[in-house]
Write a protein that holds these residues in place. Structure first.
Motif, mmCIF file in Angstrom:
data_model
loop_
_atom_site.group_PDB
_atom_site.id
_atom_site.type_symbol
_atom_site.label_atom_id
_atom_site.label_comp_id
_atom_site.label_asym_id
_atom_site.label_seq_id
_atom_site.Cartn_x
_atom_site.Cartn_y
_atom_site.Cartn_z
ATOM 1 N N UNK A 181 0.903 -1.547 0.434
ATOM 2 C CA UNK A 181 0.448 0.122 0.262
ATOM 3 C C UNK A 181 0.717 0.668 0.042
ATOM 4 N N UNK A 182 0.958 2.253 -1.019
ATOM 5 C CA UNK A 182 1.890 3.281 -1.025
ATOM 6 C C UNK A 182 1.072 4.228 0.082
ATOM 7 N N UNK A 183 0.601 4.364 0.790
ATOM 8 C CA UNK A 183 -0.096 5.174 1.751
ATOM 9 C C UNK A 183 0.011 5.164 3.218
ATOM 10 N N UNK A 184 1.553 3.966 3.629
ATOM 11 C CA UNK A 184 1.224 3.163 4.741
ATOM 12 C C UNK A 184 1.889 3.969 6.183
ATOM 13 N N UNK A 185 1.800 4.832 6.161
ATOM 14 C CA UNK A 185 3.203 5.316 7.169
ATOM 15 C C UNK A 185 3.287 4.756 8.278
ATOM 16 N N UNK A 186 2.351 3.488 8.798
ATOM 17 C CA UNK A 186 3.466 2.359 9.916
ATOM 18 C C UNK A 186 4.643 1.741 9.443
ATOM 19 N N UNK A 187 4.237 1.700 7.770
ATOM 20 C CA UNK A 187 5.256 0.902 7.312
ATOM 21 C C UNK A 187 6.326 1.905 7.363
ATOM 22 N N UNK A 188 6.457 2.656 6.825
ATOM 23 C CA UNK A 188 7.458 3.664 6.209
ATOM 24 C C UNK A 188 8.303 4.082 8.210
ATOM 25 N N UNK A 189 7.586 4.468 9.023
ATOM 26 C CA UNK A 189 8.400 4.124 10.378
ATOM 27 C C UNK A 189 9.286 2.482 10.360
ATOM 28 N N UNK A 190 8.431 1.804 10.507
ATOM 29 C CA UNK A 190 8.748 0.068 10.885
ATOM 30 C C UNK A 190 10.240 0.154 10.333
ATOM 31 N N UNK A 273 15.643 15.007 6.005
ATOM 32 C CA UNK A 273 16.205 13.730 5.002
ATOM 33 C C UNK A 273 15.180 13.659 4.090
ATOM 34 N N UNK A 274 15.215 13.590 3.038
ATOM 35 C CA UNK A 274 14.144 13.123 1.454
ATOM 36 C C UNK A 274 13.965 11.565 1.802
ATOM 37 N N UNK A 275 13.243 10.829 2.546
ATOM 38 C CA UNK A 275 13.599 9.724 2.106
ATOM 39 C C UNK A 275 14.013 8.865 0.962
ATOM 40 N N UNK A 276 12.467 9.484 -0.075
ATOM 41 C CA UNK A 276 12.667 8.660 -1.074
ATOM 42 C C UNK A 276 14.272 8.756 -2.072
ATOM 43 N N UNK A 277 15.474 9.706 -1.138
ATOM 44 C CA UNK A 277 16.545 9.711 -1.848
ATOM 45 C C UNK A 277 17.620 9.157 -1.304
ATOM 46 N N UNK A 278 17.765 8.965 0.243
ATOM 47 C CA UNK A 278 18.434 8.656 0.876
ATOM 48 C C UNK A 278 18.171 7.130 1.387
ATOM 49 N N UNK A 279 17.129 6.976 0.391
ATOM 50 C CA UNK A 279 16.631 4.811 1.062
ATOM 51 C C UNK A 279 16.393 4.336 -0.722
ATOM 52 N N UNK A 305 8.269 5.360 1.119
ATOM 53 C CA UNK A 305 8.645 6.377 1.171
ATOM 54 C C UNK A 305 8.595 8.204 1.064
ATOM 55 N N UNK A 306 8.025 8.202 -0.470
ATOM 56 C CA UNK A 306 7.151 9.533 -0.838
ATOM 57 C C UNK A 306 6.031 9.409 -0.917
ATOM 58 N N UNK A 307 5.521 8.850 -0.239
ATOM 59 C CA UNK A 307 4.199 9.280 1.443
ATOM 60 C C UNK A 307 4.958 9.672 3.180
ATOM 61 N N UNK A 308 5.083 9.178 3.218
ATOM 62 C CA UNK A 308 6.179 9.227 4.728
ATOM 63 C C UNK A 308 7.147 10.649 4.433
ATOM 64 N N UNK A 309 8.051 11.014 3.206
ATOM 65 C CA UNK A 309 7.872 12.473 2.935
ATOM 66 C C UNK A 309 7.021 13.377 2.888
ATOM 67 N N UNK A 310 5.980 12.692 2.077
ATOM 68 C CA UNK A 310 4.818 13.774 2.171
ATOM 69 C C UNK A 310 3.904 13.583 3.604
#
Length: 354
Positions: A181-190, A273-279, A305-310
């Motif tokens: 799921x592209x919009x999953x904040x918990x996944x981004x953090x984990x 940091x832009x997660x999309x870049x550093x990851x 990552x894009x959603x996390x940055x958002x």
């Protein structure tokens, strides 16, 4: 035959997303529902769930696949088509809703309700600082177009003179367990925490400098499912919009150290940091982690990552007033830190993270 009439039939558009899946699970637990799930890729049928693979952007495909759904009593619309421009969201998202609403209600004589999933974009929350706490009547008070409001206006027009009613459900950022799921904040953090830990780093908040101490809130996916079903079946929900949130507020500055403790990590000061870049180059590392810890999901599956940055770029308060739903009779709430920890537990159990 009598039995059959007591059962409700839910048509869930967007059945494979985190919102749709949680809604289907909730309805099945209630025991009185049969579900028809719509998605692009379909799914495997079970006792009370039939999946239909349909391209809702195509009028022809929609008519062909949905034109015989005469038993539907409730439509839950949670489908979404992304676009790389803001105005570009209107046409596809309005088209998909229209293809459902102009195909099913005319043949479904028992239709009682159409539920529309929205979000805080109706308040301009994605654009920058907005009026908080946002109340339902603040919707659509900025420069159009905004696809959620276009959809709502369309539904309101369609509902004139009809037996069925509508509701609009407005969650904050949704927290729930779903993969791919592209919009999953918990996944981004984990996943960010797991990779940081593997590299021997502390857990740093990666967002904008001003985002760390702003007021935030979230909406648990299971709470959202309950609220959506409640509004669709309660007279108080008829032709109304509701903000649905966990009921508590948090600041990352308070929650972040608790998340670090969960992962048994040190916390260090925020570093933008832009997660999309550093990851972007971490796939090789993830592949070694998969072998080392027996993880089950590829880097592509766990990257949003894009959603996390958002979300981490919101250097302004981000919350709405959820009391209208409470006044109307919906009293559920969820403790947000506990929600995060439970989702992280699920990720561990399913071998998404070590």
């Amino acid at each position: 035959m009598e039995q059959h009439h007591q059962r409700k039939v839910a048509l869930v558009a967007g059945a494979q997303g985190v919102i749709g899946r949680n809604l289907i699970n909730y309805l099945l637990k209630q025991g009185a529902w049969d579900v028809i799930g719509l998605s692009r890729r379909g799914g495997s049928n079970t006792d009370h769930v039939t999946h239909i693979a349909v391209d809702l952007l195509s009028e022809e495909d929609s008519r062909q696949k949905l034109g015989q759904l005469t038993t539907v009593t409730h439509i839950f619309y949670a489908a979404y088509q992304d676009s790389n421009s803001w105005s570009g969201l209107v046409a596809p998202n309005l088209t998909m809703l229209r293809n459902v609403v102009e195909t099913v209600p005319p043949v479904a004589q028992q239709l009682q309700h159409i539920s529309l999933m929205q979000g805080y974009k109706v308040y301009g929350a994605h654009l920058g600082p907005f009026k908080t706490p946002a109340v339902e009547t603040d919707a659509g008070t900025f420069m159009p177009p905004e696809f959620n409001m276009e959809q709502q206006h369309y539904l309101e027009q369609q509902q004139q003179g009809q037996f069925w009613t509508w509701s609009a459900i407005r969650p904050s950022v949704v927290g729930g367990f779903a993969l791919g799921n592209p919009m999953n904040l918990a996944m981004v953090i984990a996943v960010y925490a797991a990779i940081s830990k593997e590299l021997g780093l502390p857990l740093r908040f990666p967002g904008k400098p001003g985002a760390y101490d702003k007021l935030m809130e979230m909406t648990d996916a299971r709470l959202l499912a309950k609220a959506t079903a409640w509004a669709a079946n309660s007279p108080a929900g008829a032709n109304q919009a509701f903000n649905i949130n966990n009921g508590d507020l948090f600041r990352w500055s308070d929650l972040w150290p608790r998340i670090a403790r969960y992962f048994d990590m040190e916390v260090a000061p925020p570093l933008p940091m832009q997660l999309e870049v550093v990851m972007a180059d971490k796939e090789a590392l993830w592949n070694t982690m998969m072998k080392k810890y027996g993880l089950q999901h590829t880097y592509a599956e766990v990257s949003s990552w894009k959603f996390g940055d958002f979300v981490f770029s919101w250097d302004y308060d981000f919350f709405a007033d959820g009391s209208k739903a409470r006044r109307a009779g919906f009293h559920e709430f969820v403790e947000t830190p506990a929600m995060f920890m439970e989702i992280f537990d699920n990720f561990r159990e399913w071998k998404v993270i070590p």
